[in-house]
Design an enzyme around this catalytic site. Sequence first.
Site, mmCIF file in Angstrom:
data_model
loop_
_atom_site.group_PDB
_atom_site.id
_atom_site.type_symbol
_atom_site.label_atom_id
_atom_site.label_comp_id
_atom_site.label_asym_id
_atom_site.label_seq_id
_atom_site.Cartn_x
_atom_site.Cartn_y
_atom_site.Cartn_z
ATOM 1 N N GLY A 14 1.048 -1.290 -0.175
ATOM 2 C CA GLY A 14 0.071 0.049 -0.037
ATOM 3 C C GLY A 14 0.795 1.260 -0.105
ATOM 4 O O GLY A 14 0.481 2.307 0.730
ATOM 5 N N VAL A 68 -2.555 -7.487 -2.411
ATOM 6 C CA VAL A 68 -1.968 -8.157 -1.326
ATOM 7 C C VAL A 68 -2.623 -9.536 -0.913
ATOM 8 O O VAL A 68 -2.197 -10.374 -0.266
ATOM 9 C CB VAL A 68 -1.566 -7.096 -0.081
ATOM 10 C CG1 VAL A 68 -0.551 -6.359 -0.347
ATOM 11 C CG2 VAL A 68 -2.879 -6.754 0.555
ATOM 12 N N SER A 138 -3.320 0.671 14.448
ATOM 13 C CA SER A 138 -4.040 1.866 14.344
ATOM 14 C C SER A 138 -4.175 1.918 15.679
ATOM 15 O O SER A 138 -4.294 0.885 16.621
ATOM 16 C CB SER A 138 -5.355 1.785 13.597
ATOM 17 O OG SER A 138 -6.308 2.732 14.368
ATOM 18 N N TYR A 151 -13.260 -2.886 11.487
ATOM 19 C CA TYR A 151 -11.819 -2.215 11.336
ATOM 20 C C TYR A 151 -10.839 -2.382 12.460
ATOM 21 O O TYR A 151 -10.079 -2.870 12.573
ATOM 22 C CB TYR A 151 -11.805 -0.554 10.751
ATOM 23 C CG TYR A 151 -10.486 -0.135 10.706
ATOM 24 C CD1 TYR A 151 -9.908 0.064 9.522
ATOM 25 C CD2 TYR A 151 -10.156 0.726 11.843
ATOM 26 C CE1 TYR A 151 -8.632 0.730 9.328
ATOM 27 C CE2 TYR A 151 -8.916 1.387 11.666
ATOM 28 C CZ TYR A 151 -8.307 1.394 10.492
ATOM 29 O OH TYR A 151 -7.009 2.073 10.146
ATOM 30 N N SER A 154 -9.948 -5.955 13.209
ATOM 31 C CA SER A 154 -8.663 -6.312 12.421
ATOM 32 C C SER A 154 -7.506 -5.905 12.982
ATOM 33 O O SER A 154 -6.458 -6.361 12.967
ATOM 34 C CB SER A 154 -9.029 -5.933 10.699
ATOM 35 O OG SER A 154 -8.843 -4.378 10.810
ATOM 36 N N LYS A 155 -7.497 -4.671 13.243
ATOM 37 C CA LYS A 155 -6.374 -3.974 13.817
ATOM 38 C C LYS A 155 -5.915 -4.397 15.195
ATOM 39 O O LYS A 155 -4.800 -4.395 15.378
ATOM 40 C CB LYS A 155 -6.495 -2.381 13.848
ATOM 41 C CG LYS A 155 -6.766 -1.608 12.685
ATOM 42 C CD LYS A 155 -5.680 -1.892 11.646
ATOM 43 C CE LYS A 155 -5.678 -1.086 10.134
ATOM 44 N NZ LYS A 155 -4.384 -1.468 9.523
ATOM 45 N N ASP A 187 -4.874 12.249 7.939
ATOM 46 C CA ASP A 187 -5.362 12.782 6.786
ATOM 47 C C ASP A 187 -4.960 12.002 5.461
ATOM 48 O O ASP A 187 -4.205 12.369 4.696
ATOM 49 C CB ASP A 187 -5.018 14.346 6.492
ATOM 50 C CG ASP A 187 -5.775 15.072 5.500
ATOM 51 O OD1 ASP A 187 -6.993 14.564 5.228
ATOM 52 O OD2 ASP A 187 -5.415 16.381 5.140
#
Length: 256
Positions: A14, A68, A138, A151, A154-155, A187
């Site tokens: 990424g 990926v 995160s 999310y 997963s983190k 951002d």
Amino acid sequence: MERDPKNKVVVVTGGAGGIGYEIADKFLKYGAKTVIILGRNETLGAEAAQKLNTKHGEGKAVFIKCDVTKDLDKVSSEIFQKYETDVLVNNAGVLDEANMRRTLETNLMALMDWSMKFWEHWRTDKGGRGGTIYNISSFYGYDYNPYTVYYKTSKAAVLSFTRSLGHPVNCEKSGVRVIALCPGFTDTTILTGKVWDWHNEGFQRVMKEEVVLQRPETVGEAAVEIFKLANTSEVWVAKNDEPIKLVQVTYEEVTP
């Protein structure tokens, strides 16, 4: 464990934009030999590599088109044949609360697959040269509110994977350091991802009222700083444009 970015060959998933691009840029800034950026968008990836080569010198950045979740064997074989790699930065990720499976496959399963491919390749107990696996998680991996359920899951799993695979027992045997960085709100385009409709108002309010939206460049700088400092299995945080912090965790003493 070698922690100087100088002369390192760094693979960034990424890496065509956002935090991934800035991590690639900052590794080159501090002396990396080559960065290999992976991404699905061939146009953006080629532009990113060209921009990095213009800034840091021709041949310093290479782009390889890669999904990926699908291209691990093909792309990793290409990389291993051409380069002696030192660092894998698992940065690719999505925010898509409309698709639980896509979120987990991208943010967690692909990260684990790529990690284990490089871990096995680098294992000093099997003749490898050692290396560093650097997982981008995160602050939502350990901090909770009602939003971005898939999310966050997963983190959080990424942090457990990092701490377990990176445990000193595993690092001593394999010669592979495994560390994690938890950015705060940054951002990038990921903030435009899909959340549940009835969460949207509250999530937007959190972003506007409760956090400092930091620049990707800030996270890139923090990533290299952490690379120099982190011991295996450690998790570091870079959020709200504050100094980086180590997330404390206690391990049970075990005998290998």
